[in-house]
Write a protein that holds these residues in place. Structure first.
Motif, mmCIF file in Angstrom:
data_model
loop_
_atom_site.group_PDB
_atom_site.id
_atom_site.type_symbol
_atom_site.label_atom_id
_atom_site.label_comp_id
_atom_site.label_asym_id
_atom_site.label_seq_id
_atom_site.Cartn_x
_atom_site.Cartn_y
_atom_site.Cartn_z
ATOM 1 N N ILE A 80 0.932 -1.274 -0.284
ATOM 2 C CA ILE A 80 -0.021 -0.279 0.213
ATOM 3 C C ILE A 80 0.959 1.293 -0.237
ATOM 4 O O ILE A 80 0.359 2.029 -1.165
ATOM 5 N N ALA A 81 1.955 1.456 0.507
ATOM 6 C CA ALA A 81 3.055 2.347 1.021
ATOM 7 C C ALA A 81 4.010 2.499 0.090
ATOM 8 O O ALA A 81 3.476 3.528 -1.116
ATOM 9 N N ASP A 113 12.204 0.997 6.692
ATOM 10 C CA ASP A 113 12.390 0.071 7.492
ATOM 11 C C ASP A 113 12.585 0.144 9.124
ATOM 12 O O ASP A 113 12.529 -1.495 9.141
ATOM 13 N N SER A 114 11.920 0.743 9.567
ATOM 14 C CA SER A 114 11.768 0.380 11.127
ATOM 15 C C SER A 114 10.345 -0.152 11.239
ATOM 16 O O SER A 114 9.995 -0.949 12.674
ATOM 17 N N GLY A 115 9.584 0.104 10.599
ATOM 18 C CA GLY A 115 8.389 -0.214 10.294
ATOM 19 C C GLY A 115 7.158 0.407 10.627
ATOM 20 O O GLY A 115 6.337 -0.380 10.823
ATOM 21 N N PHE A 116 7.199 1.480 10.395
ATOM 22 C CA PHE A 116 6.701 2.611 10.600
ATOM 23 C C PHE A 116 5.840 3.217 8.907
ATOM 24 O O PHE A 116 6.354 2.659 7.543
ATOM 25 N N PHE A 117 4.851 3.082 9.410
ATOM 26 C CA PHE A 117 3.231 2.755 7.964
ATOM 27 C C PHE A 117 2.765 4.793 8.766
ATOM 28 O O PHE A 117 2.103 4.734 10.042
ATOM 29 N N VAL A 129 -1.251 4.999 4.565
ATOM 30 C CA VAL A 129 -1.304 3.818 4.900
ATOM 31 C C VAL A 129 -2.401 3.373 5.307
ATOM 32 O O VAL A 129 -3.019 2.387 5.266
ATOM 33 N N ILE A 130 -2.720 3.601 6.514
ATOM 34 C CA ILE A 130 -3.516 2.804 7.286
ATOM 35 C C ILE A 130 -5.080 2.571 7.040
ATOM 36 O O ILE A 130 -5.619 2.204 6.582
#
Length: 108
Positions: free
Chosen positions: A36-37, A71-75, A79-80
């Motif tokens: 999605i991102a 890369d840390s897992g941030f969205f 995206v949400i």
């Protein structure tokens, strides 16, 4: 409902855990949210290119990292929001300060 689904926090995947806990199941993976991102990144790139691919703004945009994931897992919230649309749900943002449209803080 026999039990409440709870996905425990792993790393910095807050968006994934939030969505899955809200929807009460393992519906989204980091790969799903990354997809999605990337789609959002591509849409942003296309819009920026409309101003001219030779423009300084466009070249600067291309050099910046994604604002939709890292890369840390941030969205990002975008995206949400797009993930929720898959389920026919709409994210309504709330702001503590009263908005100029008189909505009392709700964005529709």
């Amino acid at each position: 409902m026999d039990s409440i689904f709870h996905e425990k926090q792993e790393g910095s995947l807050c968006a994934q855990h939030c969505l899955n806990n809200l929807l009460q199941g393992e519906y989204f993976t980091p790969v799903d949210l990354s997809s999605i991102a990337q789609q959002l990144d591509e849409e942003e790139r296309i819009r920026m290119a409309e101003g001219g691919v030779g423009s300084e703004e466009y070249r600067t945009f291309l050099q910046q990292p994604s604002g939709n994931m890292d890369d840390s897992g941030f969205f990002s919230i975008q995206v949400i929001s797009n993930a929720l649309r898959v389920w026919g749900l709409e994210l309504i943002l709330f702001n503590k300060t009263k908005l100029s449209d008189g909505s009392g803080g709700f964005l529709h």
